[in-house]
Design a protein around this motif. Structure first.
Motif, PDB file in Angstrom:
ATOM      1  N   ALA A  91       0.780  -1.152   0.051  1.00 50.20           N
ATOM      2  CA  ALA A  91      -0.164   0.148   0.167  1.00 50.20           C
ATOM      3  C   ALA A  91       0.924   1.230   0.010  1.00 50.20           C
ATOM      4  CB  ALA A  91      -0.932   0.062   1.212  1.00 50.20           C
ATOM      5  N   ASP A  92       0.289   2.370  -0.461  1.00 49.72           N
ATOM      6  CA  ASP A  92       1.049   3.711  -0.443  1.00 49.72           C
ATOM      7  C   ASP A  92       1.032   4.298   0.755  1.00 49.72           C
ATOM      8  OD1 ASP A  92       1.786   3.239  -3.417  1.00 49.72           O
ATOM      9  OD2 ASP A  92      -0.193   3.956  -3.824  1.00 49.72           O
ATOM     10  N   GLU A 125       7.984   6.268   5.854  1.00 55.52           N
ATOM     11  CA  GLU A 125       8.639   4.783   6.128  1.00 55.52           C
ATOM     12  C   GLU A 125       9.049   4.192   4.990  1.00 55.52           C
ATOM     13  OE1 GLU A 125       8.695   4.158   9.359  1.00 55.52           O
ATOM     14  OE2 GLU A 125       6.882   4.537  10.201  1.00 55.52           O
ATOM     15  N   LYS A 126       9.901   2.932   5.176  1.00 56.53           N
ATOM     16  CA  LYS A 126      10.137   2.146   4.257  1.00 56.53           C
ATOM     17  C   LYS A 126       9.676   0.745   4.563  1.00 56.53           C
ATOM     18  CE  LYS A 126      13.452   4.297   1.413  1.00 56.53           C
ATOM     19  NZ  LYS A 126      13.207   4.080  -0.001  1.00 56.53           N
ATOM     20  N   LEU A 127       8.629   0.456   3.706  1.00 56.78           N
ATOM     21  CA  LEU A 127       8.249  -0.932   3.911  1.00 56.78           C
ATOM     22  C   LEU A 127       8.114  -1.606   2.470  1.00 56.78           C
ATOM     23  CD1 LEU A 127       5.087  -0.387   5.882  1.00 56.78           C
ATOM     24  CD2 LEU A 127       6.891  -1.148   6.721  1.00 56.78           C
ATOM     25  N   GLY A 128       9.017  -2.889   2.547  1.00 58.28           N
ATOM     26  CA  GLY A 128       9.401  -3.456   1.290  1.00 58.28           C
ATOM     27  C   GLY A 128      10.173  -2.886   0.350  1.00 58.28           C
ATOM     28  N   GLY A 129      10.909  -2.250   0.898  1.00 59.09           N
ATOM     29  CA  GLY A 129      11.847  -1.420   0.032  1.00 59.09           C
ATOM     30  C   GLY A 129      11.173  -0.317  -0.772  1.00 59.09           C
ATOM     31  N   VAL A 142       6.508   4.468   2.001  1.00 55.33           N
ATOM     32  CA  VAL A 142       5.330   4.406   2.511  1.00 55.33           C
ATOM     33  C   VAL A 142       4.838   5.604   3.618  1.00 55.33           C
ATOM     34  CG1 VAL A 142       3.768   2.897   3.869  1.00 55.33           C
ATOM     35  CG2 VAL A 142       5.083   2.114   1.892  1.00 55.33           C
ATOM     36  N   THR A 143       3.696   6.056   3.462  1.00 55.76           N
ATOM     37  CA  THR A 143       3.312   7.048   4.392  1.00 55.76           C
ATOM     38  C   THR A 143       2.635   6.156   5.632  1.00 55.76           C
ATOM     39  OG1 THR A 143       3.224   8.912   2.934  1.00 55.76           O
ATOM     40  CG2 THR A 143       1.878   9.181   5.218  1.00 55.76           C
ATOM     41  N   THR A 144       2.826   6.336   6.841  1.00 52.63           N
ATOM     42  CA  THR A 144       2.028   5.649   7.877  1.00 52.63           C
ATOM     43  C   THR A 144       1.329   6.784   8.798  1.00 52.63           C
ATOM     44  OG1 THR A 144       3.923   5.500   9.627  1.00 52.63           O
ATOM     45  CG2 THR A 144       3.754   3.771   8.031  1.00 52.63           C
TER      46      THR A 144
END
Length: 602
Positions: free
Chosen positions: A269-270, A412-416, A419-421
């Motif tokens: 997800a973005d 953040e970095k999620l899955g390389g 991503v905005t959390t």
């Protein structure tokens, strides 16, 4: 599915009796399982990508899901247990403006709360009803000197009971915020004689009684489901599934696990919206980004089958300050009486349950208001406890912790991938629509999109066209009666689904249907409707969150057997699994709700 190269998983801490027992049952099912048979899980697994992933299926997560779906956003939601299983399902069943927040100086929150309360009575009238509230008062001037100190320091200090002058000032200010252009009545104040005429079971030393209006939600679990259904109907690409938890991250994104089968898969997800309530920090840690936002407190309640206490309430909620400074309530819900609540700092990694000490506390406060009415543990038919999603509050006493909310944004970095959390901190039932709008706006901004439509004034599900008075309700029921449906059955369906009951009735008449022997409130085909439209994962979901049978103390061994027998072919349970579901229901009711299931013949 091959293991990702860089798998980072932190097992979610087992904080729920139902959830942890579910894991042990699921562990026995996963041998030889190629994948989940649930369509909702398959849709996530086979199309593991969305613009937004919401983690948490309480009212705030579900409200945000609905809002984003209405904007046309490709949104997915996962909930590790059942919808509305956490704090959202353990509330005081009040939709209130927060009169006590005035003492904290939270005027913005009070204004937003009363605006949203008044709106919910209009857009969700099938579940949200006006609630007449009475405060018994025993002194005149007490508390005037200590109130400013509490306001400035947010510390209780030496407890001094609030007297009539202080309460009168608070209610006058509350009227200013609360009246909705005159639609909500002003508060009233009466002396001892009139107070005892109206409620003769009050103690004889009562000096005044103040009455004002708030609102209640008689079935918060079903309102949550109705909001969810709105989102699914508004946007067919919006996906939501219960019993799926976020357990970590890997090269492909957020790692998800189906808690009914043990299957794991990745999802991208973005924007990731963390709406997991008191467990927000735990979720962030599992996703690889520690936080220290939360500091929840436990609130417990008991439900009593006590006709004398019900009569003493005279149709009004009793809302008052106990001698220890806690705000407590006693109010009728149908033919039961709800008593709450406590406000205790708690470790969210432990199971929240109503303790013996809390029950003794409840009995003490009942005796404070109705000294001649005896209540014992035999009168308790249900109890529940939840952890409020409050912000970390260090030395601030629980009663003074803000009930307002904020949104913490991180890149953040999620899955390389970038991503905005967005982590939701705080929030309360009354303001869920406004909060969801705020959280959706922040999400849209992160996506570079803008709002297309507002949820303000938009009817929720079965609230659309809901009858506004008794005459209109009787007319609606008479018009909905079909062969095999008497008016009592239709009334139950209208109460449960609002005007969506018409769709349910059509579904029920479309095939063979049999009303249960153990309760006339359910039938075999209605269970099929719930399975098809409301994602039932366990038998206990029916008792607590699809109906109010557990809340009212109506669960028997015979009912469990009848439900299990009906659900088994609908959910693909074999005999062993059907028996395990009965065992799970009994375990949850006993450990989390202090209910010992008995036989009708006992």
């Amino acid at each position: 599915m091959s293991s990702p190269r860089r798998l980072k998983i932190q097992e979610p801490i087992q904080t729920s009796t139902l959830w942890s027992t579910t894991v042990s049952i699921a562990a026995g099912r996963t041998e030889g399982t190629a994948g989940s048979t649930r369509a909702e899980v398959r849709e996530l697994r086979d199309n593991p990508r969305a613009s937004v992933l919401i983690i948490g299926g309480g009212i705030n997560g579900v409200g945000t899901f609905r809002d984003l779906a209405l904007q046309g956003v490709d949104v997915a939601l996962v909930e590790r247990g059942d919808y509305c299983q956490g704090a959202s399902g353990a509330s005081s069943h009040m939709i209130h403006g927060g009169i006590r927040y005035l003492e904290n100086g939270e005027f913005r929150l009070v204004h937003e709360s009363v605006v949203e309360r008044n709106a919910l009575m209009k857009i969700a009238p099938h579940y949200v009803k006006p609630l007449k509230t009475t405060i018994p008062i025993f002194t005149t001037f007490s508390g005037i000197l200590s109130a400013p100190l509490r306001f400035l320091t947010h510390k209780q200090g030496k407890q001094v009971e609030r007297g009539a002058v202080l309460i009168k000032a608070g209610l006058t200010m509350y009227d200013f915020f609360s009246r909705d252009g005159g639609n909500v009545p002003r508060h009233s104040f009466v002396g001892r004689r009139k107070a005892l005429e109206t409620m003769p079971d009050l103690p004889k030393n009562v000096r005044y009684a103040a009455t004002y209006f708030d609102a209640s939600v008689h079935n918060p679990e079903r309102l949550t489901l109705d909001v969810l259904r709105d989102g699914q109907i508004a946007n067919p690409s919006a996906r939501a599934v219960n019993y799926v938890s976020a357990i970590g991250n890997d090269d492909d994104g957020v790692r998800l696990r189906d808690e009914l089968t043990g299957e794991t898969f990745s999802f991208q997800a973005d924007v990731v919206v963390n709406a997991s309530g008191a467990w927000t920090d735990i979720t962030n840690t599992a996703l690889g980004s520690e936080s220290r936002f939360m500091g929840g407190t436990k609130g417990s309640h008991i439900v009593l089958d006590h006709p004398e206490l019900l009569q003493a309430c005279n149709g009004t909620e009793i809302f008052f300050e106990h001698t220890d400074g806690r705000i407590v309530l006693i109010y009728p819900m149908g033919d039961r009486v709800l008593v709450g609540t406590t406000d205790i700092d708690v470790d969210v990694t432990e199971q929240a349950v109503c303790t013996d000490e809390e029950i003794e506390y409840f009995f003490e406060l009942i005796g404070h208001v109705f000294p001649d009415i005896e209540v014992t543990t035999k009168d308790i038919v249900y109890s529940f406890s939840g952890v409020r999603p409050l912000p970390r509050h260090d030395e601030t006493q629980p009663g003074f912790v803000s009930r307002d909310y904020r949104i913490e944004k991180r890149e953040e970095k999620l899955g390389g991938r970038d991503v905005t959390t967005l982590s939701l901190v705080g929030g309360k039932w009354t303001t869920f629509r406004a909060l969801s709008e705020h959280l959706a706006d922040d999400t849209l901004a992160a996506l570079g999109s803008s709002r297309k439509t507002s949820t303000a004034g938009l009817a929720i599900g079965g609230g659309q066209g809901f009858p506004t008075d008794e005459a209109a309700e009787r007319a609606w029921i008479r018009a909905a009666v079909r062969p095999g449906f008497d008016e009592d059955r239709v009334r139950v369906l209208l109460t449960r689904y609002g005007t969506r009951a018409s769709d349910v009735i059509e579904y029920l008449t479309d095939g063979p249907d049999t009303v249960f022997n153990t309760t006339r409130e359910l039938s075999t085909r209605e269970l099929a409707y719930m399975v098809e439209h409301e994602q039932i994962g366990h038998l206990i979901d029916v008792l607590i969150r699809r109906t109010s049978l557990a809340f009212r103390g109506l669960v028997t061994e015979e009912l469990l057997a009848e439900l299990s027998e009906t659900l088994a072919p609908l959910l693909g349970w074999d005999a062993e699994q059907a028996a395990a579901e009965i065992e799970l229901a009994e375990k949850v009711l006993a450990e989390a709700h202090r209910v010992q299931v008995k036989s009708l013949t006992a």
